[in-house]
Enzyme design. Sequence first.
Site, PDB file in Angstrom:
ATOM      1  N   HIS A  22    -134.865 -67.394 -72.523  1.00  0.00           N
ATOM      2  CA  HIS A  22    -135.167 -66.368 -73.888  1.00  0.00           C
ATOM      3  C   HIS A  22    -136.191 -65.772 -73.534  1.00  0.00           C
ATOM      4  O   HIS A  22    -137.342 -66.585 -73.742  1.00  0.00           O
ATOM      5  CB  HIS A  22    -134.702 -67.070 -74.936  1.00  0.00           C
ATOM      6  CG  HIS A  22    -134.266 -66.125 -76.098  1.00  0.00           C
ATOM      7  ND1 HIS A  22    -133.338 -65.468 -76.157  1.00  0.00           N
ATOM      8  CD2 HIS A  22    -135.106 -65.609 -77.106  1.00  0.00           C
ATOM      9  CE1 HIS A  22    -133.239 -64.568 -77.279  1.00  0.00           C
ATOM     10  NE2 HIS A  22    -134.308 -64.745 -77.888  1.00  0.00           N
ATOM     11  N   LYS A 167    -129.423 -57.836 -81.175  1.00  0.00           N
ATOM     12  CA  LYS A 167    -130.981 -57.525 -81.439  1.00  0.00           C
ATOM     13  C   LYS A 167    -131.397 -57.743 -79.749  1.00  0.00           C
ATOM     14  O   LYS A 167    -131.330 -58.857 -79.205  1.00  0.00           O
ATOM     15  CB  LYS A 167    -131.533 -58.514 -82.328  1.00  0.00           C
ATOM     16  CG  LYS A 167    -133.017 -58.594 -82.296  1.00  0.00           C
ATOM     17  CD  LYS A 167    -133.693 -59.219 -83.613  1.00  0.00           C
ATOM     18  CE  LYS A 167    -134.832 -59.982 -83.349  1.00  0.00           C
ATOM     19  NZ  LYS A 167    -135.273 -60.584 -84.591  1.00  0.00           N
ATOM     20  N   LYS A 169    -134.913 -58.008 -77.431  1.00  0.00           N
ATOM     21  CA  LYS A 169    -136.233 -57.993 -77.602  1.00  0.00           C
ATOM     22  C   LYS A 169    -136.927 -57.241 -76.684  1.00  0.00           C
ATOM     23  O   LYS A 169    -136.519 -56.780 -75.777  1.00  0.00           O
ATOM     24  CB  LYS A 169    -136.629 -59.733 -76.990  1.00  0.00           C
ATOM     25  CG  LYS A 169    -135.926 -60.507 -77.966  1.00  0.00           C
ATOM     26  CD  LYS A 169    -136.373 -60.709 -79.560  1.00  0.00           C
ATOM     27  CE  LYS A 169    -137.729 -61.270 -79.698  1.00  0.00           C
ATOM     28  NZ  LYS A 169    -137.660 -61.293 -81.203  1.00  0.00           N
ATOM     29  N   ASP A 198    -136.270 -55.538 -81.291  1.00  0.00           N
ATOM     30  CA  ASP A 198    -137.491 -56.282 -82.007  1.00  0.00           C
ATOM     31  C   ASP A 198    -138.868 -56.353 -81.143  1.00  0.00           C
ATOM     32  O   ASP A 198    -138.736 -56.667 -79.982  1.00  0.00           O
ATOM     33  CB  ASP A 198    -137.170 -57.619 -82.286  1.00  0.00           C
ATOM     34  CG  ASP A 198    -138.298 -58.338 -83.131  1.00  0.00           C
ATOM     35  OD1 ASP A 198    -139.268 -57.648 -83.274  1.00  0.00           O
ATOM     36  OD2 ASP A 198    -138.137 -59.882 -83.310  1.00  0.00           O
ATOM     37  N   GLU A 224    -137.284 -53.490 -85.644  1.00  0.00           N
ATOM     38  CA  GLU A 224    -138.175 -54.424 -86.161  1.00  0.00           C
ATOM     39  C   GLU A 224    -139.522 -54.279 -85.770  1.00  0.00           C
ATOM     40  O   GLU A 224    -139.771 -54.413 -84.509  1.00  0.00           O
ATOM     41  CB  GLU A 224    -137.252 -55.676 -85.673  1.00  0.00           C
ATOM     42  CG  GLU A 224    -138.028 -57.023 -86.485  1.00  0.00           C
ATOM     43  CD  GLU A 224    -137.079 -58.398 -86.261  1.00  0.00           C
ATOM     44  OE1 GLU A 224    -135.946 -58.261 -85.915  1.00  0.00           O
ATOM     45  OE2 GLU A 224    -137.610 -59.322 -86.304  1.00  0.00           O
ATOM     46  N   LYS A 273    -137.482 -65.188 -93.000  1.00  0.00           N
ATOM     47  CA  LYS A 273    -137.355 -66.479 -92.323  1.00  0.00           C
ATOM     48  C   LYS A 273    -137.587 -67.362 -93.330  1.00  0.00           C
ATOM     49  O   LYS A 273    -138.866 -67.449 -93.758  1.00  0.00           O
ATOM     50  CB  LYS A 273    -138.103 -66.500 -90.935  1.00  0.00           C
ATOM     51  CG  LYS A 273    -137.708 -65.311 -90.054  1.00  0.00           C
ATOM     52  CD  LYS A 273    -138.660 -65.436 -88.843  1.00  0.00           C
ATOM     53  CE  LYS A 273    -138.183 -64.172 -87.789  1.00  0.00           C
ATOM     54  NZ  LYS A 273    -139.198 -63.884 -86.878  1.00  0.00           N
TER      55      LYS A 273
HETATM   56  C1  MUC Z   1    -138.326 -62.811 -84.108  1.00  0.00           C
HETATM   57  O1  MUC Z   1    -139.405 -62.354 -83.922  1.00  0.00           O
HETATM   58  O2  MUC Z   1    -137.571 -62.143 -84.909  1.00  0.00           O
HETATM   59  C2  MUC Z   1    -135.378 -64.140 -83.531  1.00  0.00           C
HETATM   60  C3  MUC Z   1    -134.442 -64.000 -82.697  1.00  0.00           C
HETATM   61  C4  MUC Z   1    -135.255 -63.957 -81.289  1.00  0.00           C
HETATM   62  O3  MUC Z   1    -134.691 -63.657 -80.345  1.00  0.00           O
HETATM   63  O4  MUC Z   1    -136.501 -64.023 -81.714  1.00  0.00           O
HETATM   64  C5  MUC Z   1    -136.725 -64.433 -82.901  1.00  0.00           C
HETATM   65  C6  MUC Z   1    -138.129 -64.102 -83.513  1.00  0.00           C
HETATM   66 MG    MG Z   2    -138.984 -60.261 -85.448  1.00  0.00          MG
END
Ligand code: MUC
Ligand code: MG
Length: 373
Positions: A22, A167, A169, A198, A224, A273
């Site tokens: 990941h 989502k 990254k 994100d 995000e 969270k």
């Molecule tokens: C985050 O920053 O949101 C949540 C899902 C993911 O892939 O990373 C986390 C952290």
């Molecule tokens: Mg995040």
Amino acid sequence: MPDLTVRSVDSVILDVPLIRPHKFATTTATAQPILLVTVTTEDGVAGHGEGVVPGGPWWGGESVETMKAIVDRYLAPVIVGRRVNELPGIMADLERVVANARFAKAAVDVALHDAWARSLGVPVHDLLGGACRDSIEVTWALGSAPVGEVLDEVEGKLESGLHHSFKLKMGALPPDEDTRRVAEIARALDGRASVRVDVNARWDRFTALTHVPRLVEAGVDLVEQPTPGNQIEVLAELTRRTGATVMADESVCSPHDALEVVRQGAADVIALKTTKVGGLRQSREVAAIAKAQGVALHGATSLEGPVGTAASLHFVCSEPGVNHGSELFAPLLLAEELLTEPLRYADGRLHLPEGPGLGVELDPDAVKRFTRT
Ligand code: MUC
Ligand code: MG
């Protein structure tokens, strides 16, 4: 009456492999380290909580190693000998001994809730006031990966019917290249799936003002935390000027942070969270502040294992303010789920387990196998 006195607080570090790497903005995880905290009462009832950060200390400064030191050396002595139903007082006393360290405190808060609920024979959501739903929609998250790789994984997930939103990254590549990559993915999925991104606070103001509108134009539904967490006025400017639905994550690590975000109208949604804010009690405070200003809440994750995910699930199922789905997907990213009965993912949703406490039972052999020596 059960004896609710805490006899011991123990912790071990687990390293649980992932089904695939990941890739975050600044690091790639191939395993998720989990600090498993166990609170045992004088009756021998054991409650569990997890100290978890997404892939390491890059996110917020804590790691399983720092959490272990904080829990064993500083938090445990404050808790042993107290009763689990003294939770509010215990958590307040922890503040006097250790500042911040919210991920570590979350592990303890959840373990205390679990031990208390198990002692009473009730689910944790009863301690939080009762359930308002019994499942929640789950978004799947993908690391920063090339277009073809992402689309292959998304198509597989769409076929499985388990996830309808994704989502992605961002932040690992130069912003131009990263935006082109995501725009191509969003266009390929147009009308078939919701795409969110994100950026994990990696862009400065001008970079975000340049690229967020391009993401919106490509069909990205939610952006995000594009900019640094402490620059709340920049997040507010992006919310006003870009037309994006903006979600605050790193900007909200406490109830006071939430107050600043809602005061400044800095985000449409808050990623809540239970880990980063210090547990279930603090999560309720953040939710109350968001609700008071009509800000939406998303049940977010730090990639918790099954215990931490179950804790977040009890929270989101007891809080009507969590009205923007969840990303409680991480147990599916782990190569092993560590439970005797897996959590139930079905129909695009994660379902609340039945039974006392968190409603999940750890498999002791699996725990032993992944314990760091
Ligand atoms: C985050 O920053 O949101 C949540 C899902 C993911 O892939 O990373 C986390 C952290
Ligand atoms: Mg995040």
